[in-house]
Enzyme design. Structure first.
Site, mmCIF file in Angstrom:
data_model
loop_
_atom_site.group_PDB
_atom_site.id
_atom_site.type_symbol
_atom_site.label_atom_id
_atom_site.label_comp_id
_atom_site.label_asym_id
_atom_site.label_seq_id
_atom_site.Cartn_x
_atom_site.Cartn_y
_atom_site.Cartn_z
ATOM 1 N N HIS A 160 0.856 -1.182 0.000
ATOM 2 C CA HIS A 160 0.000 0.000 0.000
ATOM 3 C C HIS A 160 0.893 1.233 0.000
ATOM 4 C CE1 HIS A 160 -2.804 3.024 1.335
ATOM 5 N NE2 HIS A 160 -2.143 3.180 2.444
ATOM 6 N N TYR A 165 -6.265 8.778 0.900
ATOM 7 C CA TYR A 165 -6.482 9.410 2.204
ATOM 8 C C TYR A 165 -5.344 10.373 2.497
ATOM 9 C CZ TYR A 165 -3.054 6.042 4.046
ATOM 10 O OH TYR A 165 -1.924 5.319 4.272
ATOM 11 N N ASP A 210 -26.858 -22.468 16.354
ATOM 12 C CA ASP A 210 -28.312 -22.510 16.223
ATOM 13 C C ASP A 210 -28.609 -23.514 15.119
ATOM 14 O OD1 ASP A 210 -31.055 -21.245 16.655
ATOM 15 O OD2 ASP A 210 -30.758 -20.828 14.523
#
Length: 821
Positions: A226, A257, A545
């Protein structure tokens, strides 16, 4: 260096030091932290991170962890120097689509407790960032508590606090391997000797896959470069001596940015194709460049440079990306789904992981993993970051690379909640895939499976109803045929491909006792009984669940969602105690699964079997084998996630296509339709059926989730029972409640804030249109005083408050007459 510690942490960046600090705070101080680099500028991502902390996230857990990180960072200082600059954060919009996204993000902030946010005009934005040209933007989103984290200072300060409590730190120590006996780690090998230990916590950042492999633990992440460029001094900032004074700034429409530092700015860019560094090519400390920094690639910065000067004209001519002293390509971790990797691995017991955690979340995630290690569970629901959530194909290098690159491209993108990945696809295909293609299926992906969301073949069922037209966000990744399939299932019958459901067989002499111990409902029932149950954490939260069906005296079939399959499988295996005679076998890929649901489902099934499927012979919530044409024995479970009469049908994968053909031919006289997952979601929501990781999670217990009927407090002891008893004595402050939108044309998508009395009281856990009841449905945990039918509330949707009313739960067939008929 010590040769023994109860726990060894590998990595002394911001994550490792945060974990060490929080472990010490919780009383675990027999901890040794080692790092291959010098302490505490170790050479990893912490050492070069620009330190931007933007807290807003569409994930409740992630957003709160960022807030916890900010709370920790601003409490720290290092030798009189601040560790945190709370200058606020601004995200600008230059398109109408981005402006709508900023309204959505403000909704997330309100839903998840991030206070004080504002939407600013261009002029108000320029007042906070004087270098910004307000004519270039439409507006912005401001979070006053965002800021800059001085990552190396924070790591140092946290290490000092941990050291005061007895934690030891050693730099310049390279891990070379692990000692593992009988599947459990018992030691760490280093270039300075062996360390005996009981547990290991891997916080190795971009080196995570290499270190994890030494312990037999897959850590699927890639290191992506980056860009960051520091400008020359800016005349407009001449004389500015404050280290940081201006708010953070993100211009996400062009992937850049900005951050202020004294008389200059830093400009970071995601506006280039991903540059991935292979594990073997990441340098070790001590070289010409820090290990997590690669040589700058100036050509990739050209567009970012132009756009930065366009938004902040004072930067024109002040960026010199060719100057290696002011530019870098820094490496950060990207995982296949963009989330961190946290928890104890099931591959090697005792090996804990806290990887792919950026500075924004380092403080808070360190706390979560420390609580998990010491208390047995973290404070927040960990499912999104669960280290065991990945299927094997998701830990292969090609998949990791493809997904890591794409998530880098999308890091500032406007991502719809139903947006599907474009690559890799067609990893797992059900035996019905060819038929789905012929019917015009729109495929969504879950756990690698290509699963129909709707079928274009059903467009002929549309009749011009008002709900067939949608606008904006709600119209994306949706088709009106979803509603047509919903109504056809309610009126006639739908055939659903549910092969993606995870299917696990729990077997052995102790299988029943094992399941009785970890399930909240009674499992010891006759062969053929289906039990809907939660599996709970020690504090009573819902960890799983699912349904459990007894196939034989010592054999049980567990069925759970495809997206939660690996999570549930790992958790189940982790519950087996030493000496328990239990085996758990995954059957998902070897069995097809079809849902045959609707009022004509029995007529269809009767046509393909010679066995009695009447209500008397085959009652609701029972299962048995049926002969279905040449397919032979098919395991049939009379249960329905659609809330209709019907069966789940399971058989040998290779026979699946013939099973579909038989059922389809038998169903045509009864108006059967192929129905997709879109219709299944709206059907289940009308019926009030919960969805794991949306409506239920470890932060809510079955009683507040409206699942008390599936808890058997008379069955004896089970995990979480004592906590439930305490909660029941104290009473619950919230209850999962159904709300309906007053305007029949309105729609919401989920995670929106719920308002009452001028304040946010909850957020939407699940939402969809109830096509049978003619209006939108939303669920959320409301304060008990508001969880009363008829109570008016408002749901904020892209900044607009929509009137809603607390309604009966469920909205459709509340007496369960259709499923039992």
């Amino acid at each position: 260096m010590r040769d023994r510690a109860q726990l060894v942490i590998v990595g002394a960046g911001i994550v490792g030091t945060s974990a060490a600090y929080h472990l010490a705070e919780l009383g675990l101080t027999d901890v040794l932290v080692v790092d291959q680099g010098p302490l505490f500028e170790t050479g990893g991502s912490t050492s070069h991170a620009p330190g931007l902390v933007f807290q807003t996230s569409g994930s409740r857990s992630t957003c709160r962890i960022a807030q916890d990180s900010v709370d920790l960072y601003r409490s720290l200082e290092l030798d009189g120097e601040p560790c945190w600059y709370g200058v606020g954060g601004i995200e600008v919009a230059t398109t109408e689509a981005r402006m709508m996204e900023l309204r959505r993000r403000q909704g997330f902030a309100r839903s998840f407790g991030l206070e004080g946010t504002e939407l600013l005009t261009p002029e108000q934005t320029a007042e906070r960032i004087p270098l910004l040209d307000p004519s270039k933007i439409l507006g912005s989103y401001f979070v006053p508590t965002d800021g800059i984290a001085m990552a190396v200072r924070i790591a140092t300060a946290l290490a000092r606090r941990a050291s005061e409590r007895g934690v030891a730190f050693r730099g310049g120590v390279t891990v070379t391997g692990f000692d593992v006996r009988e599947g459990r780690v018992c030691g760490v090998r280093t270039d300075e000797g062996a360390i005996e230990c009981e547990r290991v916590l891997l916080c190795a950042g971009i080196w995570g896959p290499t270190v994890g492999a030494m312990a037999g633990v897959p850590i699927p992440l890639v290191a992506v470069q980056h860009q960051l460029v520091w400008t020359d001094p800016i005349p407009e900032l001449a004389g500015e001596t404050r280290e940081v004074a201006h708010p953070l700034l993100r211009h996400q429409d062009v992937g850049i940015y900005f951050r202020h530092r004294q008389d200059h700015y830093g400009v970071g860019s995601y506006r280039h194709e991903p540059i991935v560094t292979a594990q073997k090519d990441i340098w070790r400390p001590g070289g010409a460049m820090p290990p997590a920094i690669a040589p700058f690639t100036p050509g990739d910065f050209d567009e970012a440079e132009r756009e930065a000067a366009r938004l902040l004209p004072a930067l024109e001519g002040r960026m010199r990306p060719e100057d290696p002293a002011r530019s870098l390509n820094g490496m950060f971790s990207f995982t296949p789904d963009g989330n961190p990797i946290v928890g104890e691995s099931t591959h090697t017991r005792g090996v804990w992981v806290c990887e792919a955690v950026w500075v924004t979340h380092g403080g808070g995630m360190g706390r979560q993993v420390a609580e998990w290690i010491v208390n047995g569970e973290p404070g927040y629901d960990p499912s999104e970051a669960d280290a065991n959530r990945f299927y094997p194909f998701q830990t292969t290098p090609p998949y990791e690379l493809a997904r890591g690159k794409q998530l880098y491209r999308e890091v500032y993108g406007i991502v719809h909640p139903l947006q599907q990945m474009s690559h890799p696809r067609k990893i797992r295909l059900s035996p019905f895939h060819g038929r789905h293609v012929a019917l015009g299926a729109a495929f969504f992906t879950v756990a690698g499976w290509e699963r129909p969301q709707w079928f274009e073949a059903n467009r002929a069922l549309l009749a011009g109803a008002d709900w067939e037209e949608r606008e904006g966000w709600a119209a994306m990744n949706w088709s009106p045929t979803v509603g047509a399939e919903h109504l056809a299932t309610r009126e006639r019958a739908g055939l659903f491909d549910i092969t993606a459901f995870a299917k696990l067989d729990v077997a052995g002499p102790d299988a029943c006792a094992f399941l009785e111990r970890i399930c909240a409902n009674r499992i010891d029932r006759p062969v053929g009984a289906i039990v809907y149950t939660s599996m709970l954490t020690p504090s009573g939260g819902i960890r799983c669940d699912l349904t459990v069906t007894r196939k034989a005296e010592d054999l049980f079939r567990v069925v759970t969602g495809g997206g939660s399959g690996q999570h549930d499988l790992a958790w189940l295996r982790a519950q087996i105690r030493e000496g328990e005679r239990v085996t758990i076998t995954e059957r998902t890929g070897s069995l097809f699964a079809l849902g045959l649901w609707g009022p004509r489902a029995r007529d269809v099934l009767r046509a393909v079997t010679d066995e009695d499927v009447s209500n008397e012979a085959f009652p609701y919530m029972t299962a048995r084998y049926l002969n279905v044409g040449e397919v032979g024995p098919v395991w049939a479970q009379r249960i329905s996630y659609a809330g209709e009469l019907g069966w789940e049908l399971y058989g040998q994968f290779a026979m699946g296509d013939r099973a579909w053909e038989l059922l389809w031919e038998a169903g045509e006289p009864h108006g059967i339709v192929a129905a997709g997952a879109g219709a299944l979601d709206s059907l289940r929501l009308e019926k009030g059926y919960r969805l794991w990781n949306q409506d239920v999670d470890t932060e809510h217990d079955p009683f507040e989730a409206g699942l008390g009927f599936a808890v058997n407090m008379d069955q004896g002891d089970f995990q979480g029972r004592a906590a439930l008893e305490t909660k029941l004595r104290r009473g619950h402050a919230r209850r999962l409640s159904c709300m309906t939108l007053d305007d029949p044309r309105a729609a919401v998508m989920g995670k929106e804030p719920v308002w009452s009395g001028g304040r946010v009281v909850s957020y939407v856990t699940s939402a969809n249109r109830g096509y049978s009841i003619g209006r939108g449905i939303a669920y959320g945990y409301l304060p008990v005083e508001l969880a009363v039918e008829g109570t008016p509330v408002e749901i904020e949707y892209f900044g607009e408050r929509l009137a809603a009313t607390v309604a009966a739960d469920p909205q459709f067939d509340p007496k369960n007459e259709r499923t039992r008929s």
